[in-house]
Design a protein around this motif. Structure first.
Motif, short mmCIF file in Angstrom:
data_model
loop_
_atom_site.label_atom_id
_atom_site.label_comp_id
_atom_site.label_asym_id
_atom_site.label_seq_id
_atom_site.Cartn_x
_atom_site.Cartn_y
_atom_site.Cartn_z
N LYS A 83 0.86 -1.18 0.00
CA LYS A 83 0.00 0.00 0.00
C LYS A 83 0.90 1.24 0.00
CE LYS A 83 -3.77 -2.46 1.27
NZ LYS A 83 -3.98 -3.52 0.36
N ILE A 84 0.51 2.22 -0.79
CA ILE A 84 1.21 3.49 -0.82
C ILE A 84 0.27 4.52 -0.21
CG2 ILE A 84 2.28 5.24 -2.28
CD1 ILE A 84 2.83 2.89 -4.28
N VAL A 85 0.64 5.01 0.97
CA VAL A 85 -0.24 5.88 1.74
C VAL A 85 0.61 6.78 2.63
CG1 VAL A 85 -0.51 4.14 3.58
CG2 VAL A 85 -2.25 5.88 3.29
N ASP A 86 0.14 7.99 2.88
CA ASP A 86 0.83 8.90 3.79
C ASP A 86 0.45 8.52 5.22
OD1 ASP A 86 2.07 10.96 5.12
OD2 ASP A 86 0.92 12.56 4.17
N ASP A 90 2.60 13.46 6.88
CA ASP A 90 3.61 14.51 6.76
C ASP A 90 3.69 15.08 5.35
OD1 ASP A 90 4.79 12.43 5.38
OD2 ASP A 90 6.69 12.49 6.47
N GLY A 91 2.78 14.66 4.47
CA GLY A 91 2.77 15.15 3.10
C GLY A 91 3.54 14.29 2.12
N ARG A 92 4.21 13.24 2.60
CA ARG A 92 4.95 12.32 1.73
C ARG A 92 4.31 10.94 1.81
NH1 ARG A 92 9.70 14.93 4.07
NH2 ARG A 92 10.73 16.11 2.44
N ASN A 93 4.17 10.31 0.66
CA ASN A 93 3.63 8.95 0.65
C ASN A 93 4.66 7.97 1.18
OD1 ASN A 93 0.99 9.23 -0.18
ND2 ASN A 93 1.53 9.21 -2.34
N ASP A 94 4.23 7.12 2.09
CA ASP A 94 5.04 6.05 2.64
C ASP A 94 4.64 4.75 1.94
OD1 ASP A 94 6.07 7.81 4.77
OD2 ASP A 94 4.04 7.69 5.55
N ILE A 95 5.40 3.71 2.19
CA ILE A 95 5.09 2.39 1.63
C ILE A 95 4.92 1.43 2.79
CG2 ILE A 95 5.95 0.50 0.21
CD1 ILE A 95 7.44 2.63 -1.45
N PHE A 108 7.61 1.49 5.59
CA PHE A 108 8.80 2.18 5.11
C PHE A 108 8.44 3.66 5.02
CE2 PHE A 108 9.26 -2.13 3.50
CZ PHE A 108 10.53 -2.44 3.94
N ARG A 109 8.88 4.40 6.02
CA ARG A 109 8.53 5.82 6.14
C ARG A 109 9.38 6.65 5.20
NH1 ARG A 109 10.20 10.39 9.01
NH2 ARG A 109 8.47 11.74 9.60
#
Length: 170
Positions: A83-86, A90-95, A108-109
């Protein structure tokens, strides 16, 4: 006439870029925004024998920068295990992945554009269901929702337990 031919050729030009991938039987792709720009980026998983997760920054002209390794040893058996989600908003997509090798949900921040930390386990020993991330209780923090069809339950982990208290409550 040559000018017309050139213009026609440019209209029908196919842009192709070869990205070097490990030789594997499985490659899953996701197009997404990994930075705060409007350019689409590429996330891809190269399956066995490499089991690696990579990302490539989109240049905005149908090309990508050289891929960067996110996780060197990761086993995904289904595309929906990523899943790709913030997560931390913080405004950046995490995994976030459901890894089969160590039976965990791993976050994975994003620590910068196209850079990720080494991963934080959000749940251990969980492999037989699916997961989702979202603020389902309205407290301002994303929650982790896990399913276990073999055990017959849905487990909700409150985001304030693993992300801290919402900013409004600090």
């Amino acid at each position: 006439m040559a000018l017309g031919d050139s213009a026609l050729t440019m209209l029908h030009r196919i842009v192709v870029q070869d990205l070097r991938l490990p030789e594997t039987n499985t490659v899953d792709l996701w197009l997404t925004h990994l930075s705060r720009s409007d350019t689409l980026d590429l996330v891809f998983y190269a399956g066995a024998p490499f089991n690696q997760l990579w990302c490539a920054r989109g240049k905005g002209d149908s090309a990508f920068a050289n891929p960067s390794l996110i996780a060197p040893h990761l086993i995904l058996s289904e595309r929906n295990q990523l899943k790709i989600v913030d997560v931390d908003q913080d405004g950046r997509n995490d995994i976030v992945v459901q890894s089969g090798d160590d039976q965990a949900i791993i976050w994975f921040r994003a620590v910068g554009d196209y850079a990720f930390d080494s991963g934080t386990k959000l749940s251990d020993g969980y492999t037989d269901g699916h997961f989702a991330i979202g603020d389902i209780d309205g407290d301002g923090r994303n929650d982790l929702i896990l399913t276990s069809p073999h055990d017959g339950f849905v487990k909700i982990v409150n985001g304030s337990l693993w992300l801290g208290r919402p900013k409004a409550d600090k």
